[in-house]
Design a protein around this motif. Structure first.
Motif, PDB file in Angstrom:
ATOM      1  N   ASP A 164       1.015  -1.176  -0.258  1.00 45.38           N
ATOM      2  CA  ASP A 164      -0.304  -0.457  -0.286  1.00 45.38           C
ATOM      3  C   ASP A 164       1.116   1.116   0.081  1.00 45.38           C
ATOM      4  OD1 ASP A 164      -1.767  -1.350   0.151  1.00 45.38           O
ATOM      5  OD2 ASP A 164      -2.343  -1.665   2.445  1.00 45.38           O
ATOM      6  N   VAL A 165       0.421   2.017  -0.579  1.00 40.35           N
ATOM      7  CA  VAL A 165       1.438   3.738  -0.856  1.00 40.35           C
ATOM      8  C   VAL A 165       0.769   4.487  -0.252  1.00 40.35           C
ATOM      9  CG1 VAL A 165       2.474   5.280  -2.652  1.00 40.35           C
ATOM     10  CG2 VAL A 165       2.577   2.380  -3.417  1.00 40.35           C
ATOM     11  N   ILE A 166       1.474   5.013   0.892  1.00 44.73           N
ATOM     12  CA  ILE A 166       0.384   5.837   1.699  1.00 44.73           C
ATOM     13  C   ILE A 166       1.579   7.568   1.585  1.00 44.73           C
ATOM     14  CG2 ILE A 166       0.025   6.620   4.532  1.00 44.73           C
ATOM     15  CD1 ILE A 166      -0.061   3.487   4.436  1.00 44.73           C
ATOM     16  N   HIS A 167       1.029   7.971   0.835  1.00 43.80           N
ATOM     17  CA  HIS A 167       1.651   9.500   1.378  1.00 43.80           C
ATOM     18  C   HIS A 167       1.714  10.505   2.278  1.00 43.80           C
ATOM     19  CE1 HIS A 167       1.533  13.924  -1.423  1.00 43.80           C
ATOM     20  NE2 HIS A 167       2.988  13.460  -1.306  1.00 43.80           N
ATOM     21  N   ILE A 168       2.851  10.974   2.731  1.00 46.13           N
ATOM     22  CA  ILE A 168       2.878  11.545   4.395  1.00 46.13           C
ATOM     23  C   ILE A 168       4.427  12.544   3.883  1.00 46.13           C
ATOM     24  CG2 ILE A 168       2.940   9.047   5.287  1.00 46.13           C
ATOM     25  CD1 ILE A 168       6.020   8.618   4.971  1.00 46.13           C
ATOM     26  N   PRO A 169       4.003  13.203   3.173  1.00 49.18           N
ATOM     27  CA  PRO A 169       4.846  14.188   2.606  1.00 49.18           C
ATOM     28  C   PRO A 169       4.966  15.426   4.313  1.00 49.18           C
ATOM     29  CG  PRO A 169       2.134  15.060   2.118  1.00 49.18           C
ATOM     30  CD  PRO A 169       1.758  13.715   2.368  1.00 49.18           C
ATOM     31  N   VAL A 176       6.580   9.142   0.458  1.00 47.33           N
ATOM     32  CA  VAL A 176       5.608   7.640   0.908  1.00 47.33           C
ATOM     33  C   VAL A 176       5.983   6.967   1.455  1.00 47.33           C
ATOM     34  CG1 VAL A 176       4.805   8.031  -1.842  1.00 47.33           C
ATOM     35  CG2 VAL A 176       6.502   6.120  -1.475  1.00 47.33           C
ATOM     36  N   ALA A 177       5.305   6.570   2.499  1.00 43.90           N
ATOM     37  CA  ALA A 177       5.671   4.716   2.859  1.00 43.90           C
ATOM     38  C   ALA A 177       5.001   3.900   2.078  1.00 43.90           C
ATOM     39  CB  ALA A 177       4.904   5.020   4.417  1.00 43.90           C
ATOM     40  N   PHE A 178       5.405   2.352   2.246  1.00 42.12           N
ATOM     41  CA  PHE A 178       4.721   1.337   1.744  1.00 42.12           C
ATOM     42  C   PHE A 178       4.760   0.668   3.214  1.00 42.12           C
ATOM     43  CE2 PHE A 178       8.136   3.365  -0.620  1.00 42.12           C
ATOM     44  CZ  PHE A 178       7.426   3.380  -2.182  1.00 42.12           C
ATOM     45  N   TYR A 179       3.400  -0.059   2.475  1.00 41.47           N
ATOM     46  CA  TYR A 179       3.201  -0.087   4.328  1.00 41.47           C
ATOM     47  C   TYR A 179       2.354  -2.363   3.859  1.00 41.47           C
ATOM     48  CZ  TYR A 179      -0.715  -2.221   7.428  1.00 41.47           C
ATOM     49  OH  TYR A 179      -1.610  -2.493   8.474  1.00 41.47           O
ATOM     50  N   LEU A 180       2.870  -2.905   4.515  1.00 40.98           N
ATOM     51  CA  LEU A 180       2.191  -4.682   4.155  1.00 40.98           C
ATOM     52  C   LEU A 180       1.545  -5.347   4.747  1.00 40.98           C
ATOM     53  CD1 LEU A 180       5.817  -5.658   2.848  1.00 40.98           C
ATOM     54  CD2 LEU A 180       3.971  -5.703   1.659  1.00 40.98           C
ATOM     55  N   GLU A 181       0.398  -4.925   4.273  1.00 42.62           N
ATOM     56  CA  GLU A 181      -0.681  -5.385   5.052  1.00 42.62           C
ATOM     57  C   GLU A 181      -0.581  -6.651   6.218  1.00 42.62           C
ATOM     58  OE1 GLU A 181      -4.285  -4.852   3.882  1.00 42.62           O
ATOM     59  OE2 GLU A 181      -5.530  -4.985   5.660  1.00 42.62           O
ATOM     60  N   ASP A 182      -0.627  -8.108   5.074  1.00 45.12           N
ATOM     61  CA  ASP A 182      -0.263  -9.256   6.203  1.00 45.12           C
ATOM     62  C   ASP A 182       0.739  -9.081   7.124  1.00 45.12           C
ATOM     63  OD1 ASP A 182       1.220  -8.838   4.598  1.00 45.12           O
ATOM     64  OD2 ASP A 182       1.136 -10.718   3.724  1.00 45.12           O
ATOM     65  N   LEU A 183       2.380  -8.779   7.122  1.00 44.69           N
ATOM     66  CA  LEU A 183       2.343  -8.578   7.929  1.00 44.69           C
ATOM     67  C   LEU A 183       2.601  -7.083   9.398  1.00 44.69           C
ATOM     68  CD1 LEU A 183       6.321  -9.041   6.049  1.00 44.69           C
ATOM     69  CD2 LEU A 183       5.055 -10.741   7.333  1.00 44.69           C
ATOM     70  N   PHE A 187       7.422   0.702   5.460  1.00 43.14           N
ATOM     71  CA  PHE A 187       8.318   1.046   4.889  1.00 43.14           C
ATOM     72  C   PHE A 187       8.409   2.797   4.680  1.00 43.14           C
ATOM     73  CE2 PHE A 187       9.153  -3.073   3.520  1.00 43.14           C
ATOM     74  CZ  PHE A 187      10.251  -3.395   4.617  1.00 43.14           C
ATOM     75  N   SER A 188       8.566   3.594   6.347  1.00 42.19           N
ATOM     76  CA  SER A 188       8.613   4.674   6.728  1.00 42.19           C
ATOM     77  C   SER A 188       8.843   5.915   5.862  1.00 42.19           C
ATOM     78  CB  SER A 188       7.700   5.126   7.853  1.00 42.19           C
ATOM     79  OG  SER A 188       8.809   4.344   9.091  1.00 42.19           O
ATOM     80  N   GLY A 189       9.844   5.589   5.748  1.00 46.13           N
ATOM     81  CA  GLY A 189      11.355   6.530   5.296  1.00 46.13           C
ATOM     82  C   GLY A 189      11.821   7.373   5.819  1.00 46.13           C
ATOM     83  N   LEU A 233       9.695   0.140   9.398  1.00 48.47           N
ATOM     84  CA  LEU A 233      11.200   0.504   9.434  1.00 48.47           C
ATOM     85  C   LEU A 233      11.547   1.616   8.737  1.00 48.47           C
ATOM     86  CD1 LEU A 233      10.553  -2.949   7.969  1.00 48.47           C
ATOM     87  CD2 LEU A 233      12.090  -2.215   8.769  1.00 48.47           C
ATOM     88  N   SER A 234      12.883   2.015   9.219  1.00 48.73           N
ATOM     89  CA  SER A 234      12.877   4.017   9.006  1.00 48.73           C
ATOM     90  C   SER A 234      14.372   4.113   7.762  1.00 48.73           C
ATOM     91  CB  SER A 234      13.119   4.532  10.609  1.00 48.73           C
ATOM     92  OG  SER A 234      13.485   6.051   9.810  1.00 48.73           O
ATOM     93  N   GLY A 235      14.151   5.603   7.338  1.00 53.96           N
ATOM     94  CA  GLY A 235      15.861   5.491   6.886  1.00 53.96           C
ATOM     95  C   GLY A 235      16.697   5.493   7.420  1.00 53.96           C
ATOM     96  N   HIS A 236      16.703   5.721   8.972  1.00 53.40           N
ATOM     97  CA  HIS A 236      17.862   6.207   9.368  1.00 53.40           C
ATOM     98  C   HIS A 236      17.711   5.559  11.521  1.00 53.40           C
ATOM     99  CE1 HIS A 236      19.114   8.724   6.726  1.00 53.40           C
ATOM    100  NE2 HIS A 236      17.908   9.633   6.651  1.00 53.40           N
ATOM    101  N   GLY A 237      18.383   5.129  11.781  1.00 51.01           N
ATOM    102  CA  GLY A 237      18.538   4.448  13.159  1.00 51.01           C
ATOM    103  C   GLY A 237      17.854   2.770  12.941  1.00 51.01           C
ATOM    104  N   THR A 238      17.055   3.006  14.275  1.00 53.52           N
ATOM    105  CA  THR A 238      16.979   1.602  14.622  1.00 53.52           C
ATOM    106  C   THR A 238      15.178   0.980  14.165  1.00 53.52           C
ATOM    107  OG1 THR A 238      15.996   2.354  16.665  1.00 53.52           O
ATOM    108  CG2 THR A 238      18.413   1.352  16.940  1.00 53.52           C
ATOM    109  N   VAL A 239      14.873   0.160  14.022  1.00 52.23           N
ATOM    110  CA  VAL A 239      13.502  -0.034  13.804  1.00 52.23           C
ATOM    111  C   VAL A 239      12.962   0.731  14.661  1.00 52.23           C
ATOM    112  CG1 VAL A 239      11.986  -1.822  14.175  1.00 52.23           C
ATOM    113  CG2 VAL A 239      14.298  -2.420  12.849  1.00 52.23           C
TER     114      VAL A 239
END
Ligand SMILES: [Zn+2]
Length: 324
Positions: A164-169, A176-183, A187-189, A233-239
């Motif tokens: 799922d593509v979620i626009h998060i400006p 954008v964030a990429f979301y996997l519903e089943d898991l 991935f939130s940049g 899951l971020s672009g920087h630092g830990t989960v």
């Protein structure tokens, strides 16, 4: 931490850095027999070597890659695409707002230069602001790397593959964030970083209008609270283990920071440049573009919420606290 389920394997590549970001992260994902890369680090041998090694360790080759998904256009997220696109003609998915800068579109760059030149005058940044606008414009005009020959696919859709593509400006207009519903992972940049707050940066729209970056960033945080995923899951630092809780914390911190700007305005500091110089005397010159755009995002927010008003005098905006 490699994450496995029956149909998905997530392999994070985390490159430590010595600045406040702590690490620059990107992700190889195998899902339903397809191989994806989410973000692509910095265009540097260290990142390339780590990427190639991670592929090898998990039994993949570069050729196995099916697509690249980008959370936003910043150089610490798109770097290796320049190398991969020279070798493979795979689709690179990015939100349209990220494209003109990546492609070095001259018309857009000039519009953006005029936009910031005008804005820095209104914020009372004087000759220094004009010189900075010019410097950034020249850098962008002269950038050697362009995305011109990437196989770009614009991300103005709800899903890509089964993400799922979620626009998060806010942090970037194209984020954008990429979301996997089943898991239940996202991935939130750079929307959330576990160890530090993220800035919202004012940018022009394609037509030269000012985006209200902090309002957008706040709405993006609200979207993550609504979604309430298990992991980010971020672009920087830990989960990030409890993204919704962290997002609430960040919203509170934004309100506190807005109040600090407001109390400075109440004391009579009325222009953008003076506010930033008071808060960050060294950073004002050192990382002008970062701090002035961050401050403007707060001034726009305070104005929109009715806490302050501005008046233009001789081409300069003077802010004052609203009478209540
Ligand atoms: Zn980043």
């Amino acid at each position: 931490m490699t994450l496995f389920t029956t149909n998905t394997k997530v392999i994070p590549i985390e490159i430590p850095v010595s600045n406040i970001l702590k690490s620059i992260n990107f992700y190889i994902i195998e899902r339903n027999n397809s191989l994806f890369l989410i973000d692509a680090g910095v265009n540097h041998d260290t990142y390339w070597d780590a990427f190639v090694l991670a592929l090898q360790e998990h039994g993949y080759q570069l050729n196995d890659l099916d697509a690249i998904l980008l959370t936003h256009h910043h150089p610490d997220h798109v770097g290796l695409v320049y190398r991969i696109a020279a070798l493979l003609n795979i689709p690179v998915y990015i939100h349209p707002y990220g494209l003109p800068k990546l492609k070095g579109d001259h018309e857009y760059l000039y519009m953006s230069y005029m936009f910031f030149g005008d804005l820095f005058n209104k914020l009372n940044c004087g000759d220094f602001g004009q010189a900075e606008a010019k410097r950034v414009y020249n850098n962008r005009l002269n950038q050697r790397e362009t995305a011109i020959d990437w196989n770009i696919q614009e991300l103005n859709r709800q899903t890509v593959f089964d993400f799922d593509v979620i626009h998060i400006p806010g942090h970037a207009p194209d984020q954008v964030a990429f979301y996997l519903e089943d898991l239940d992972i996202v991935f939130s940049g750079d929307l959330l970083i576990e160890h530090q707050a993220v800035s919202a940066f004012t940018e022009p729209t394609f037509h030269g209008k000012r985006m209200k970056a902090l309002q957008q960033h706040r709405q993006s945080l609200e979207k993550i609270i609504q979604l309430n995923p298990k992991l980010a899951l971020s672009g920087h630092g830990t989960v990030i283990k409890e993204p919704a809780i962290l997002a609430k914390k960040r919203l509170d911190a934004i309100d506190k920071k807005a109040k600090r700007f407001l109390s400075m305005i109440e004391k009579g500091i009325s222009t953008g440049s003076e506010l930033v110089k008071q808060r960050h005397p060294v950073k004002y010159e050192k990382i002008f573009y970062t701090v002035i755009r961050d401050a403007l995002s707060f001034l726009d927010y305070l104005e929109d919420t009715g806490a302050v008003e501005k008046e233009e005098v001789n081409g300069i905006w003077h802010y004052k606290a609203s009478q209540t």
